[in-house]
Design an enzyme around this catalytic site. Structure first.
Site, short mmCIF file in Angstrom:
data_model
loop_
_atom_site.label_atom_id
_atom_site.label_comp_id
_atom_site.label_asym_id
_atom_site.label_seq_id
_atom_site.Cartn_x
_atom_site.Cartn_y
_atom_site.Cartn_z
N HIS A 1 43.88 26.55 70.25
CA HIS A 1 44.31 26.75 68.86
C HIS A 1 44.14 28.24 68.56
O HIS A 1 43.04 28.75 68.71
CB HIS A 1 43.42 26.00 67.87
CG HIS A 1 43.32 24.52 68.09
ND1 HIS A 1 43.99 23.61 67.30
CD2 HIS A 1 42.61 23.79 68.98
CE1 HIS A 1 43.69 22.38 67.71
NE2 HIS A 1 42.86 22.46 68.72
N TYR B 1 46.88 16.94 63.40
CA TYR B 1 45.70 17.76 63.13
C TYR B 1 45.55 18.08 61.65
O TYR B 1 46.52 18.15 60.91
CB TYR B 1 45.79 19.10 63.89
CG TYR B 1 44.89 19.15 65.10
CD1 TYR B 1 43.52 19.34 64.96
CD2 TYR B 1 45.39 19.00 66.38
CE1 TYR B 1 42.68 19.37 66.06
CE2 TYR B 1 44.56 19.03 67.50
CZ TYR B 1 43.20 19.22 67.33
OH TYR B 1 42.38 19.25 68.42
N ASP B 2 44.29 18.30 61.24
CA ASP B 2 43.97 18.74 59.87
C ASP B 2 43.19 20.04 59.97
O ASP B 2 42.19 20.10 60.69
CB ASP B 2 43.12 17.68 59.16
CG ASP B 2 43.84 16.35 59.05
OD1 ASP B 2 43.93 15.65 60.08
OD2 ASP B 2 44.30 16.00 57.96
N ASP C 1 52.09 26.30 63.42
CA ASP C 1 51.92 25.47 62.23
C ASP C 1 52.24 26.19 60.93
O ASP C 1 52.56 25.54 59.93
CB ASP C 1 50.50 24.91 62.18
CG ASP C 1 50.29 23.83 63.25
OD1 ASP C 1 51.28 23.29 63.75
OD2 ASP C 1 49.13 23.54 63.58
CO CO Z 1 42.08 20.83 69.46
#
Ligand code: CO
Length: 651
Positions: free
Chosen positions: A441, A389-390, A305
């Site tokens: 993550h 996602y945030d 990201d």
């Molecule tokens: Co997740």
């Protein structure tokens, strides 16, 4: 809120590029012979002066300013690195990067491409046929949500050297419908962003029906709001206890400078307490989210990201009362669009104070002394929305000298369509016909340490029971081991919750009040590391996620945990390559890199928007101060005044 160029008392070498400077960059690049109208900006950042130059700089002296831009030629895929000398107002260098050769790599995906991908995919007859086989009608087509994902690199020969994304799609009943509730399973378009066409269309023979139940979170779709909540207001009638001067922040004994880059988002520079340095530069330089589902729509999903999208580019413009509460100081961030046009990201960084319960307390029943002090922390944060996602990145500074980084994970999970009545084998069911693929993550914090001086050493410690013996006659003794990490290859380390393994960053050239080197301790969460197999594409490309701790000798070129251009890179860059040099790191100018994360098995409560999950770390003073540095807090600081009565609370 402010135009820092006018309110700051002076410009500092680490100040983010201003709007005027970004305009100079755009104008000089547009006037350069190498320019053409197909060039787009992947990003422009301050080219930070070398650390010795910054440390030697004194207020009032001239400031060297330069900008580094990465440009993508959307006509032929060429990538250029351009340095603009802002003191001279001229392009200083214009270099084509060799990203068209192994091990490849591409600049991150640019906004312009997001919109282009939608058109490319929806005008492809084979893609239309594939989604129609799953129940999409002509009327549905304009509303179908196409999500471009960074493509990864799986060594498929036809993909090498091309600029690609893999696109998956979702049915939506209307423009505000949550597409993630309706995945179109088994159809992936590999889009060539230079040729502007689908390179490969993957269309599974078995067509799983699209889940149609709506799962929305817009104001009109939420359940009636509950009515039993009374207001909870934060008031600071005399204002906040922090002060800013341009990008510099002072809060009690803490002092630091705010920085921001398109890739990392928030950067903390020159963090010190009581005028003693702790960290020269701190940021999150990379993150990656590998998915553990082997099927068509998912096996390749592993978005980086930061390096593939840009946490700073995707920063939210925060609104008062929603993300932060209390007396807020916002920082507007100068940025630019794909064409290099400067623009201001309003309220992108938020700073405020929070009450944090008890800091210290004792009641001595023998003499009636009763003292307690409340803890307060300074919060400086930003939120980035990367597709579904945030992610919030919150730095906390505490009065006892603790530094904390907390990642806050929320937003919407990736989803998979499951045939009616079938089980989902690659994660958890979150709703009828809807699975959530298991995933991880990983974040990596780059911490250029400067604990009480420019040269630091990292030691590793763990708890170890002492065997019975004459020195342990009662069996109660246990020891804390200590070993110095002296070379880079010794310093790629894993956490161990069983032994409570931790690390200290100390200055061996100084002595504290008890005759030891002053230090900060890195306290980590021993969360799982990369679970993908050795040899898998994501493990090669995200080598940083195979260890919790890395230490490198400072080299200004080594900036990102997964290397400069992780997008479509074949792998091996970043931390594994940096530490392969095996440089000495004892009593050196060192960078500490910490990988932390969250392994996520999806569940119904994650939908439609998941409650915040946390992942982070702390740096705590360990022999840095001669005593608790918060003994001098006043006993009435922060007392609530209720109905004119200020006699409540602490002492
Ligand atoms: Co997740």
């Amino acid at each position: 809120m402010d135009d820092f160029a006018t309110t700051a008392t002076m410009i500092h070498p680490l100040d983010p590029l201003g709007i005027a400077e970004l305009a100079v960059v755009r104008d000089r690049i547009a006037a350069h012979p190498g320019f053409n109208d197909k060039l787009r900006y992947s990003g422009t950042e301050l080219r930070e002066p070398p650390k010795p130059a910054v440390l030697a700089w004194r207020p009032g002296e001239a400031v060297v300013r330069a900008a580094r831009s990465v440009l993508l030629d959307t006509g032929n895929g060429d990538v250029f690195e351009v340095i603009t000398d802002l003191n001279r107002g001229a392009v200083a260098s214009w270099e084509k990067l060799p990203l068209d050769q192994a091990p490849y790599g591409q600049p991150g995906i640019i906004l312009d491409e997001f919109f282009r991908i939608d058109q490319i995919v929806k005008s492809d007859p084979a893609w239309i046929a594939a989604v129609k086989r799953r129940g999409i009608t002509d009327a549905d087509l304009p509303l179908v949500q196409v999500d471009p994902f960074s493509a990864g690199n799986f060594l498929y020969p036809e993909e090498q050297g091309r600029r690609l994304v893999r696109a998956v799609s979702y049915w939506r009943g209307d423009i505000k419908d949550n597409g993630y509730a309706h995945p179109i399973e088994g159809v992936v378009a590999v889009v060539d962003l230079i040729a502007n066409r689908i390179l490969t269309l993957v269309d599974d023979p078995v067509a799983i029906p699209i889940p149609r139940r709506k799962r929305n979170y817009g104001r009109d779709d939420l359940p009636p709001p509950r009515t039993d909540l009374k207001p909870l207001n934060i008031t600071q009638p005399e204002g906040p206890s922090f002060a800013t001067d341009g990008w510099e922040v002072r809060w009690q004994d803490w002092r630091f400078r705010v920085g921001f880059t398109p890739r990392e988002g928030l950067v903390l520079h020159q963090l010190s307490i009581q005028d003693r340095p702790v960290i020269y530069r701190a940021s999150i330089t990379e993150m990656v989210v590998p998915y553990a589902d082997p099927t068509t729509n998912h096996y390749w999903k592993n978005a980086f990201d930061a390096g593939e999208y840009g946490l700073g580019k995707l920063a939210n413009q925060l609104e008062l009362g929603c993300d932060c509460k209390g007396l807020i100081r916002y920082f507007d961030i100068p940025a630019q669009d794909d064409h290099g046009t400067p623009e201001l990201m309003k309220n992108a960084v938020c700073m405020h104070e929070e009450d944090y319960g008890i800091l210290w307390k004792h009641y001595e029943f023998r003499n009636g002394i009763r003292e307690a002090r409340r803890s307060r922390r300074l919060v400086i944060s930003f939120f980035a929305t990367v597709g579904n996602y945030d992610y919030g990145f919150f730095w906390y500074l505490y009065q006892d000298g603790t530094i904390q980084l907390e990642g806050k994970l929320t937003g919407i999970i990736q989803t998979a369509a499951v045939a009616p009545g079938a089980a989902y084998p690659w994660g958890g069911m979150v709703a009828e016909q809807l699975g959530g693929p298991t995933h991880q993550h990983f974040f990596n914090a780059r911490l250029h340490m400067m604990v009480d001086g420019e040269r630091n050493t990292v030691t590793e410690h763990e708890f170890q029971p002492r065997p019975w013996g004459t020195d342990n006659p009662h069996g109660n003794v246990f020891d804390v081991t200590s070993r110095t990490l002296s070379r880079e290859l010794d310093a790629a380390r894993e956490a161990d919750g069983r032994t409570g393994r931790y690390w200290k960053i100390s200055n061996p050239n100084a002595t504290n009040s008890v005759g030891k080197p002053p230090a900060y301790k890195l306290a980590v969460m021993p969360s799982p590391l990369m679970l993908a197999q050795e040899g898998s594409a994501v493990r090669k490309r995200a080598g940083f996620a195979t260890k919790h701790v890395w230490v490198t000798k400072y080299d200004p070129k080594e900036r990102f945990a997964a290397g400069e251009f992780p997008n479509q890179h074949q792998g091996g860059d970043g931390l594994p390559a940096y530490v392969a040099q095996n440089r000495p790191i004892e009593n050196e100018d060192i960078v500490l890199w910490h990988t932390f994360g969250h392994t996520h098995v999806c569940k119904p409560e994650d939908f439609p928007i998941m409650p915040v999950e946390y992942a982070g770390f702390m740096l705590k003073p360990n022999g840095f101060f001669a005593e608790n540095p918060a003994m001098n807090l006043p006993d009435d600081a922060g007392h609530d005044v209720q109905d004119g009565d200020a006699s409540c609370c602490c002492s």
